[in-house]
Enzyme design. Structure first.
Site, mmCIF file in Angstrom:
data_model
loop_
_atom_site.group_PDB
_atom_site.id
_atom_site.type_symbol
_atom_site.label_atom_id
_atom_site.label_comp_id
_atom_site.label_asym_id
_atom_site.label_seq_id
_atom_site.Cartn_x
_atom_site.Cartn_y
_atom_site.Cartn_z
ATOM 1 N N ASP A 61 -6.814 13.416 -25.144
ATOM 2 C CA ASP A 61 -6.842 12.021 -24.698
ATOM 3 C C ASP A 61 -6.176 11.198 -25.789
ATOM 4 O O ASP A 61 -6.773 10.928 -26.834
ATOM 5 C CB ASP A 61 -8.298 11.600 -24.473
ATOM 6 C CG ASP A 61 -8.418 10.149 -24.017
ATOM 7 O OD1 ASP A 61 -7.416 9.412 -24.101
ATOM 8 O OD2 ASP A 61 -9.525 9.770 -23.591
ATOM 9 N N GLU A 72 -0.515 4.849 -0.481
ATOM 10 C CA GLU A 72 -1.301 6.072 -0.689
ATOM 11 C C GLU A 72 -0.409 7.302 -0.548
ATOM 12 O O GLU A 72 0.410 7.385 0.360
ATOM 13 C CB GLU A 72 -2.461 6.131 0.309
ATOM 14 C CG GLU A 72 -3.563 5.158 -0.068
ATOM 15 C CD GLU A 72 -4.756 5.228 0.868
ATOM 16 O OE1 GLU A 72 -4.672 5.897 1.899
ATOM 17 O OE2 GLU A 72 -5.776 4.597 0.531
ATOM 18 N N ARG A 114 -1.991 -2.634 -18.344
ATOM 19 C CA ARG A 114 -3.238 -1.862 -18.280
ATOM 20 C C ARG A 114 -3.077 -0.795 -17.213
ATOM 21 O O ARG A 114 -2.817 -1.101 -16.050
ATOM 22 C CB ARG A 114 -4.412 -2.757 -17.909
ATOM 23 C CG ARG A 114 -4.663 -3.876 -18.882
ATOM 24 C CD ARG A 114 -6.065 -4.412 -18.743
ATOM 25 N NE ARG A 114 -6.953 -3.659 -19.585
ATOM 26 C CZ ARG A 114 -7.083 -3.835 -20.891
ATOM 27 N NH1 ARG A 114 -6.349 -4.746 -21.519
ATOM 28 N NH2 ARG A 114 -7.921 -3.118 -21.597
ATOM 29 N N THR A 133 -4.086 5.952 -21.818
ATOM 30 C CA THR A 133 -3.902 4.626 -21.261
ATOM 31 C C THR A 133 -2.446 4.266 -21.493
ATOM 32 O O THR A 133 -1.746 4.910 -22.278
ATOM 33 C CB THR A 133 -4.778 3.577 -21.971
ATOM 34 O OG1 THR A 133 -4.434 3.582 -23.356
ATOM 35 C CG2 THR A 133 -6.264 3.900 -21.830
ATOM 36 N N LYS A 148 -2.269 0.488 -24.826
ATOM 37 C CA LYS A 148 -2.654 0.367 -26.239
ATOM 38 C C LYS A 148 -1.372 0.460 -27.089
ATOM 39 O O LYS A 148 -0.499 -0.373 -26.915
ATOM 40 C CB LYS A 148 -3.720 1.408 -26.563
ATOM 41 C CG LYS A 148 -5.004 1.132 -25.728
ATOM 42 C CD LYS A 148 -6.133 2.116 -25.966
ATOM 43 C CE LYS A 148 -7.289 1.829 -25.019
ATOM 44 N NZ LYS A 148 -8.375 2.825 -25.133
ATOM 45 N N TYR A 153 0.840 -1.204 0.000
ATOM 46 C CA TYR A 153 0.000 0.000 0.000
ATOM 47 C C TYR A 153 0.869 1.245 0.000
ATOM 48 O O TYR A 153 1.827 1.342 0.766
ATOM 49 C CB TYR A 153 -0.929 0.014 1.233
ATOM 50 C CG TYR A 153 -2.359 -0.093 0.783
ATOM 51 C CD1 TYR A 153 -2.968 0.971 0.111
ATOM 52 C CD2 TYR A 153 -3.089 -1.255 0.980
ATOM 53 C CE1 TYR A 153 -4.266 0.855 -0.354
ATOM 54 C CE2 TYR A 153 -4.386 -1.371 0.515
ATOM 55 C CZ TYR A 153 -4.971 -0.303 -0.153
ATOM 56 O OH TYR A 153 -6.244 -0.417 -0.622
#
Ligand SMILES: *Cc1c(COP(=O)(O)O)cnc(C)c1O
Length: 420
Positions: free
Chosen positions: A198, A54, A233, A224, A227, A52
């Site tokens: 984008d 954060e 991903r 992203t 692609k 974790y």
């Protein structure tokens, strides 16, 4: 291979092995898909998933960040360098959350946003009605010209002047042509809107110099990572320095909790791969291959939206072939040619049963295929569509066999050890 998984959960292990064979043996023409390298795969499947983190490097809410901070900092620095950006946030879980973070950074619910209409090639998250972005914000959509299939900047300017959006999106999911970032920037400036580019589909082409960069024109760039960029991903947001803190706060704590550190590491690996000469060659070959495929299909009487392609993507209107997109895509899948059905601009048919198919060359180019393979694929596409029309499954199966032979000659990255 994968002994522990096979012992613990043979059912999932078998399904993964089947998917590996499917990815190895079929010709992947879905323009948003690709094959990551073995190195990216390895980084993804690591103990980084256990941690974790954060916060951001140097400012975390949990201890034990000695190595995570170094990994995320590398990803950030590589992203900034590759795209010549002043700031990079690499924590977005995917492209859609990256876009949502941009809304949170700049807009209040009910504010006006403008983006390309989904049926014209835009993305759901650019304000389309079924998306949270169309429900929580007032959204205005621009389209393309019917005769050219290209963005109509007179329409974009007129709509922007009339509705005064705070945010203007450019980019999309089914745009076969170069995006004119300076033209969008001029309009955004005129109406005092923030321009967001984008580049989810074309990030790898931008990184590899095969498409102009939005950096310097759009204040914010989202993408992203999985692609054309050929990473895991994930999502990324690039912006100029004045927006850095608003973007970071929007991603965390505004929208997300802990970053997916295994993904961050794999993004860092993909960014280092994308900064190499072989990747530049890859990006150029993706475009050359798309052009060769477009020429083959055009010569065979197919109608390409906008008349061709400048990038990795082709949108084909099958109206003239007298077959709809969905039955064509299903027949092509049986023949080992995997793509998706898609609406075309001004489509008279329904989105779930549209007139077109969408295809692209990022994945086949990652396998090392070149123009002559594209011409062969174009011939198979045509033969399979003709076979579908006369309900001739044996031709589809013959093509599947030939596809299998071609894919054996071009092993996919990350899958080259899969037995054919
Ligand atoms: C793919 C895509 C997205 C969404 O990415 P996900 O990772 O699927 O959420 C956003 N915008 C554009 C233009 C895309 O092509």
């Amino acid at each position: 291979m994968r002994e522990a998984l096979t012992r613990t959960d043979p059912e999932i292990a078998r399904l993964i092995a089947s998917e590996e064979r499917r990815q190895a043996q079929k010709i992947r023409l879905i323009p948003s898909e690709n094959y990551v390298s073995q190195a990216v795969l390895e980084a993804t499947g690591t103990v980084l998933t256990n941690k974790y983190s954060e916060g951001y490097p140097g400012k975390r809410y949990y201890e034990g960040q000695q190595f995570i901070d170094a990994i995320e900092s590398l990803a950030i620095e590589r992203a900034k360098k590759l795209f010549s950006a002043e700031h990079a946030n690499v924590q977005s879980y995917s492209g859609s959350p990256a876009n949502l973070a941009v809304y949170l950074a700049f807009l209040k619910p009910g504010d006006t946003v403008m983006g390309m209409a989904l049926p014209a090639g835009g993305h759901l998250t650019h304000g389309w009605s079924v998306s949270i972005t169309g429900k929580f914000f007032k959204s205005v959509a621009y389209g393309v010209r019917k005769e050219t299939g290209r963005v109509d900047f007179d329409e974009v300017r007129a709509l922007a002047r009339e509705h005064r959006p705070k945010l203007i999106w450019c980019g999309g999911t089914a745009i076969p042509r170069t995006i004119d970032f300076p033209a969008f920037a001029g309009i955004a400036k005129e109406v005092g809107a923030v321009l967001v580019a984008d580049i989810a589909h074309i990030a790898g082409l931008v990184a590899g110099g095969a498409h102009p960069s939005p950096v310097g024109h759009a204040e914010v760039v989202t993408t992203t990572t999985h692609k054309t960029l050929r990473g895991p991903r994930g999502g990324m947001i690039l912006c100029n320095a004045p927006h850095a803190s608003a973007i970071d706060k929007a991603v965390f704590p505004g929208l997300q909790g802990g970053p997916h550190n295994h993904t961050t590491a794999a993004i860092a690996v993909a960014l280092s791969e994308a900064a190499t000469d072989p990747f530049r060659n890859y990006a150029a070959q993706v475009v050359a291959n798309a052009r060769a495929l477009a020429e083959e299909l055009t010569a065979r009487g197919y109608d390409l939206v906008s008349g061709g392609t400048d990038n990795h993507l082709l949108l084909v209107d099958l109206t003239r072939q007298a077959i709809a997109g969905k039955p064509a895509a299903q027949a092509l899948d049986r023949a080992g040619l995997v793509l998706n059905y898609n609406t075309v601009p001004f489509d008279p048919r329904k989105p779930f049963d549209p007139s077109g198919i969408r295809l692209g060359t990022p994945a086949v180019t990652s396998r090392g295929m070149k123009e002559s393979e594209m011409r062969q694929i174009g011939r198979w596409l045509d033969e399979a569509i003709q076979a579908a029309k006369r309900n001739d499954p044996s031709t589809l199966d013959q093509i599947l066999g030939a596809v299998g032979e071609m894919t054996r000659a071009f092993p996919a990255p990350g899958l080259d050890s899969i037995a054919p």
